[in-house]
Design an enzyme around this catalytic site. Structure first.
Site, PDB file in Angstrom:
ATOM      1  N   HIS A 115     -36.212  -9.743 -16.685  1.00 43.72           N
ATOM      2  CA  HIS A 115     -37.574  -9.249 -16.643  1.00 43.72           C
ATOM      3  C   HIS A 115     -38.011  -8.854 -15.236  1.00 43.72           C
ATOM      4  O   HIS A 115     -38.993  -8.143 -15.052  1.00 43.72           O
ATOM      5  CB  HIS A 115     -38.540 -10.289 -17.230  1.00 43.72           C
ATOM      6  CG  HIS A 115     -39.755  -9.688 -17.882  1.00 43.72           C
ATOM      7  ND1 HIS A 115     -40.436  -8.628 -17.343  1.00 43.72           N
ATOM      8  CD2 HIS A 115     -40.395  -9.992 -19.039  1.00 43.72           C
ATOM      9  CE1 HIS A 115     -41.463  -8.310 -18.127  1.00 43.72           C
ATOM     10  NE2 HIS A 115     -41.454  -9.122 -19.165  1.00 43.72           N
ATOM     11  N   ASP A 120     -39.258  -4.167 -17.765  1.00 41.31           N
ATOM     12  CA  ASP A 120     -40.311  -4.788 -18.564  1.00 41.31           C
ATOM     13  C   ASP A 120     -39.965  -4.772 -20.056  1.00 41.31           C
ATOM     14  O   ASP A 120     -39.004  -4.125 -20.480  1.00 41.31           O
ATOM     15  CB  ASP A 120     -41.642  -4.065 -18.339  1.00 41.31           C
ATOM     16  CG  ASP A 120     -42.195  -4.353 -16.951  1.00 41.31           C
ATOM     17  OD1 ASP A 120     -41.806  -5.396 -16.373  1.00 41.31           O
ATOM     18  OD2 ASP A 120     -42.983  -3.534 -16.453  1.00 41.31           O
TER      19      ASP A 120
END
Lengths: 449, 330
Positions: free
Chosen positions: A422, A426
Site C-alpha cells: 500500500h 493505492d
C-alpha cells in the site's frame, strides 16, 4: 602481491552471502578458475572460483559466517613466502585490539583472525560455585538454565532450580514407591504450589487407570511437545524474507472471483494444437504480463521509500520443492509469447526441483504469481516478494452456482487474490489492475487484441 | 586516640627501635641532615648522631651490600633505598647475596636487614621514579616483602621488620606518606603475614592495599548504595602471605577483584589469583576473577596520563559489577 577475494554480488537483490564451506585450506595452492569455496546466497549455493593463481594466503571469514557483499573473505598470494604475511596487511575489518608497544601488530592481528572469541566446548558454562552446589544437591547442570539473560550458570541459578524442585509429602512418597512411579512422570497439574500430596498421587493414579491409552496419550503429550526440525538454508532465507516483508510492508489483499470457462477452453484448444504442454500457470503468467503491460504502476519496485517503475516485466513463479519455496523468474515475460513462457517455465521448474537454480534465475522479478490451485485452496493472502509491490495468489478452479444473466448456472470459477504494497499503490488502482486481469481471463480474446 | 601520618609513624618506629637496640642504625641517600627525600628520617640525625644515621654516596649496590655486611656481623641495619626503581642497581646484592646468604651458610648467619624503600605513582615522578616493583622481590626466596597501608600498620610492621632475623623489603608508597590515622602512644608491634579485613562484606572480595586502599574503600561505599556489599582485604605483607584470610573471604563471597598499582601482567595479583584457584575457595567462585591494575606501559610523566594509568574507584566499581554479572564480562 596479494589479491583479495570478496563476497561476490550474484544477483540484484543479494546484499549478503554466507560461507558454506571452504574447499581450500590456508596455504593451499590454487589455480585460476579453481573453486575455492562455496557460498549460499538468496536461494542457492554457488561455488566461488579463484580469479588469480597462487596460494590461499588467509581465510578471513569462517564457515557458516555471513558477511555483506564486497567484503574481503580471503586473500590469494603469489608466492608461498607471503602466506604468513597477508593477514596483517588486510584486517581492516578484523576486530582491532589494543596492541601493546612491545607486541608486533602483525602477530596480534593474526591471532585475532584465528582465535574465536568464545571458547568452543560442549561443556556447560557454569561457575565453580554452581558446579559445587549442583554436585551437593545432586542436580544435573543440563537441567539448570541461566537467569537474568546470562549465558553462564551461576550459584543462584542452581539454588533457584533446587528451590523449584517440588516437595513431596512423606505419604505421597510412600504411594509413589508402592506403585513404582517416578515423580518426573507425574504431570505438573498434580502439583499444588510445588508440592505433591498423597491425594494428588491418587488422583493421578485414578486418571492413569481410566484407560491405559489415556495414560499413554498424556505421557506422550507431556513429554514430547515439539521436536526441532532441521533448518535448511532455503527455510532460513524464506523465514527471513517473509518476516521482513510481512513486518515492513503494509499488505492489502484484494480478492476477486473470475469465471474460468473461456480460459479453460482456450487452454484445452491450444494444447490440442501445439506440441508443447501449456499449463494454467503459463496462461496466467501470460495474462498477468499483458495486464502489467497496460498497468506499469503495478510492475514496480518499492525501495528506500521510492517507487521504481520497471521497464521489463519479469514474473516470478512460486515453486514448491523438497527444499522449500523458491521463486524463479520468467524474464521479459511481457515480450514473450505463450510458447516461450511455457518453455522457460518448464526449464526453471526443473532446475528448482533439482536445486540447480543460478542466482540469475531467481533475481530481478517485478511481479510474482503464486498458484495454489493444485490444492483445495479457494483464496489466500500471499506475502509480497520484496521489493516487488504486487503478488497474485490464485486459488483452485471450482464449479460453483453463479448468476449468469438472470439464471443460476454452474460455472468453473477461481479466486484471484492480489496482495499489494500500500505504500507503493493505492486500493483503487490495485482493484483496477485486478479488474483488468479478470477481464483478460474471462474474455481471453482480449489478450490478442 | 591521636592521629598521625604514615611518615610520622615510620619515623617513630625507627626512633623507638634505635632507642631500644643500639645495634639498629639507618643509612641511605640524604637521610641524615636532609631527613630523607620524603622526610621519614627527619630529626633522627639530631637525635642519634651521624654514626647511627648515615648518609651514603649515590651507590646503591655499595650501600645495600654494606647493609648486608653489617647485618651478618651482628648489626641490625635499616637501609633506605630512595626509590624502589633504584633497587635495579642493587639487584645482585639483594637477589644473589642478601636473599641467599643465610641459606648458603647453612643457617649459621642471620641477616637482620631491613631495606626500606618507596614506590608507586601519583606525584609526577615519571617512568624511573614511580614503579611498583614489589612483585619482583616476592619471586625471590629468602626475602620478606611488606607493604603497609595505614600509619598503624606502618609503625607496627616496621618495628617487627627491624626485629626480624631475615631480610625484609619494606615497601612504602610515596603518596601514602601523608595518610593519617590512629596510632596508640604506647608501644606495639604487628606480626608479618597477617592480612587485615578493612571492611566486612558478603557479595565480593576486593583485595587492595597502600595508596589504592582508600580508593577501594570509596568504591565499596558507592557499591553499597547500589546494593553490593564488598569485603575489602588488605594483605599488608606479600611474603609471608596470609592466604587463609583471603580464601575464607572468597569462599564466603564467591567473587574476587584484586586491585594493585603495579602493572597487571605478572603483578602480585596474578599470584593472589593463583593462590585462590589452588585453594578450596575455587569451588565457591561464582564468576571469573577480575584484576584491576595498571596497563602494561611505563608510568607517563604527563599528569593526566599518569592519573589515567592509575586504577581508581570507578575502575574498581566496574570490575566488581562485572564480577557480579551486573555488566557483561569482557
Amino acid at each position: 602481491m596479494s589479491h583479495e577475494v570478496i563476497m561476490p554480488k550474484l544477483g540484484e537483490n543479494m546484499e549478503e552471502g554466507t560461507v558454506n564451506v571452504w574447499l581450500k585450506d590456508e596455504g593451499d595452492s590454487v589455480e585460476k578458475g579453481e573453486p575455492i569455496l562455496e557460498i549460499s546466497t538468496d536461494k542457492a549455493n554457488m561455488e566461488v572460483e579463484a580469479e588469480k593463481a597462487g596460494f590461499l594466503g588467509a581465510i578471513l571469514v569462517g564457515e557458516e559466517e555471513t558477511v555483506p557483499v564486497g567484503e574481503t573473505i580471503a586473500v590469494i598470494v603469489e608466492t608461498r613466502e607471503e602466506i604468513g604475511e597477508v593477514s596483517s596487511k588486510i584486517g581492516t575489518d578484523v576486530k582491532k585490539e589494543e596492541a601493546s608497544p612491545e607486541e608486533p601488530a602483525s602477530e596480534k592481528k593474526r591471532k585475532s583472525i584465528k582465535e574465536k572469541p568464545e571458547l568452543e566446548t560442549s561443556r556447560i558454562k557454569a561457575s565453580p560455585a554452581a558446579r559445587s552446589l549442583a554436585a551437593e544437591y545432586d542436580i544435573e547442570l543440563e537441567k539448570v538454565s541461566p537467569g537474568d539473560g546470562r549465558e553462564e550458570i551461576i550459584a543462584e541459578d542452581v539454588e533457584k532450580f533446587q528451590a523449584d524442585i517440588p516437595e513431596i509429602t512423606p505419604l505421597a512418597e510412600q504411594k509413589l514407591t508402592e506403585h513404582d512411579i517416578k515423580v518426573e512422570d507425574i504431570p505438573e497439574k498434580y502439583f499444588e504450589e510445588g508440592e505433591l500430596t498423597a491425594e494428588a498421587v491418587e488422583e493421578y493414579l485414578f486418571a492413569a487407570e481410566v484407560t491405559e491409552e489415556a495414560k499413554e496419550r498424556e505421557y506422550v503429550s507431556e513429554q514430547i511437545e515439539e521436536s526441532k526440525k532441521k533448518f535448511t538454508e532455503v527455510r532460513k532465507i524464506t523465514a527471513e524474507r517473509m518476516a521482513e516483508s510481512f513486518s515492513e510492508v503494509p499488505h492489502v489483499t484484494h480478492t476477486m472471483q473470475a469465471d474460468m470457462k473461456e480460459f479453460i477452453d482456450l487452454r484445452n484448444n491450444i494444447n490440442d494444437k501445439i506440441d508443447r504442454h501449456i499449463t494454467y500457470n503459463d496462461l496466467l503468467v501470460f495474462a498477468v504480463s499483458r495486464a502489467l503491460r497496460n498497468f506499469p504502476d503495478m510492475n514496480a519496485h518499492y525501495k528506500d521509500d521510492e517507487i521504481y517503475l520497471q521497464k521489463n516485466i519479469n514474473i516470478g513463479i512460486a515453486v514448491d520443492t523438497d527444499r522449500g519455496l523458491v521463486v524463479p523468474v520468467i524474464k521479459k515475460a511481457g515480450k514473450k509469447g505463450l510458447r516461450d513462457i511455457a518453455a522457460e517455465r518448464e526449464n526453471l521448474v526443473e532446475k528448482s526441483k533439482e536445486g540447480d537454480l543460478k542466482p540469475d534465475d531467481y533475481s530481478g522479478g517485478t511481479f510474482t504469481v503464486s498458484n495454489l490451485g493444485g490444492y483445495d485452496i479457494e483464496s489466500f493472502t500471499p506475502i509480497i516478494n520484496q521489493p516487488e509491490i504486487g503478488i497474485l495468489g490464485v486459488g483452485k478452479i471450482t464449479r460453483e452456482p453463479c448468476a449468469l444473466e438472470d439464471e443460476i448456472v454452474i460455472r468453473p470459477v477461481c479466486r484471484l487474490c492480489l496482495s499489494f504494497d500500500h505504500r507503493g499503490i493505492d486500493g483503487a488502482p490495485a482493484a483496477e489492475f485486478l479488474q483488468m486481469l479478470k477481464n483478460l481471463i474471462e474474455t481471453p480474446e482480449n489478450l490478442i487484441i | 586516640m591521636r592521629e598521625i601520618t604514615i611518615k610520622k609513624a615510620l619515623n617513630e618506629a625507627i626512633s623507638e627501635e634505635m632507642e631500644r637496640d643500639d645495634d639498629v642504625f639507618i643509612m641511605g641517600e640524604d637521610i641524615a641532615e636532609h631527613g630523607g627525600v620524603y622526610g621519614v628520617t627527619e630529626g633522627l640525625h639530631e637525635k642519634f648522631g651521624k654514626n647511627r644515621v648515615r648518609n651514603t654516596p649515590i651507590s646503591e649496590a655499595g650501600f645495600v651490600g654494606a647493609g648486608l655486611g653489617s647485618a651478618i656481623t651482628g648489626m641490625r641495619p635499616i637501609v633506605e633505598l630512595m626509590y624502589i626503581d633504584f633497587a635495579a642497581v642493587a639487584m645482585d646484592q639483594i637477589v644473589n647475596q642478601i636473599a641467599k646468604i643465610r641459606y648458603m651458610f647453612g643457617g649459621e648467619v642471620k641477616v637482620p636487614l631491613v631495606i626500606r624503600t618507596q614506590g608507586g605513582g601519583g606525584r609526577g615522578t615519571a617512568a624511573q621514579h614511580s614503579q611498583s616493583l614489589e612483585a619482583w622481590f616476592t619471586h625471590v626466596p629468602g626475602l620478606k616483602v611488606v607493604k603497609p597501608s595505614t600509619p598503624y600498620d606502618a609503625k607496627g610492621l616496621l618495628k617487627t621488620a627491624v626485629r626480624e632475623d631475615n631480610p625484609v623489603l619494606f615497601v612504602e608508597q610515596k603518596m601514602a606518606y601523608g595518610f593519617s590515622g590512629e596510632v596508640p602512644e604506647e608501644e606495639y608491634t604487628l606480626p608479618l603475614g597477617q592480612a587485615e579485613i578493612r571492611k566486612e562484606g558478603s557479595d565480593v572480595t576486593v583485595v587492595a592495599s597502600a595508596y589504592l586502599l582508600p580508593r577501594a574503600m570509596k568504591a565499596a561505599e558507592k557499591l553499597k548504595e547500589e546494593g553490593i556489599d564488598a569485603e575489602i582485604i588488605d594483605p599488608l605483607s606479600l611474603v609471608p602471605f596470609d592466604e587463609e584470610t583471603i580464601i575464607e573471604s572468597v569462599a564466603k563471597t564467591g567473587r574476587v577483584v584484586v586491585v594493585h598499582e603495579a602493572v597487571k601482567r605478572s603483578g602480585f595479583g596474578a599470584e593472589i589469583a593463583s593462590k585462590i584457584m589452588e585453594s578450596e575457595a575455587f569451588y565457591y567462585l561464582d564468576s571469573p576473577l577480575k584484576r584491576v591494575a595498571a596497563p602494561e606501559i611505563p608510568v607517563p610523566y604527563n599528569e593526566k596520563l599518569e592519573n589515567h594509568r592509575m586504577p581508581d574507584a570507578d575502575d574498581i566499581i566496574e570490575a566488581v559489577k562485572k564480577a557480579c554479572y551486573l555488566e557483561r564480562i569482557k
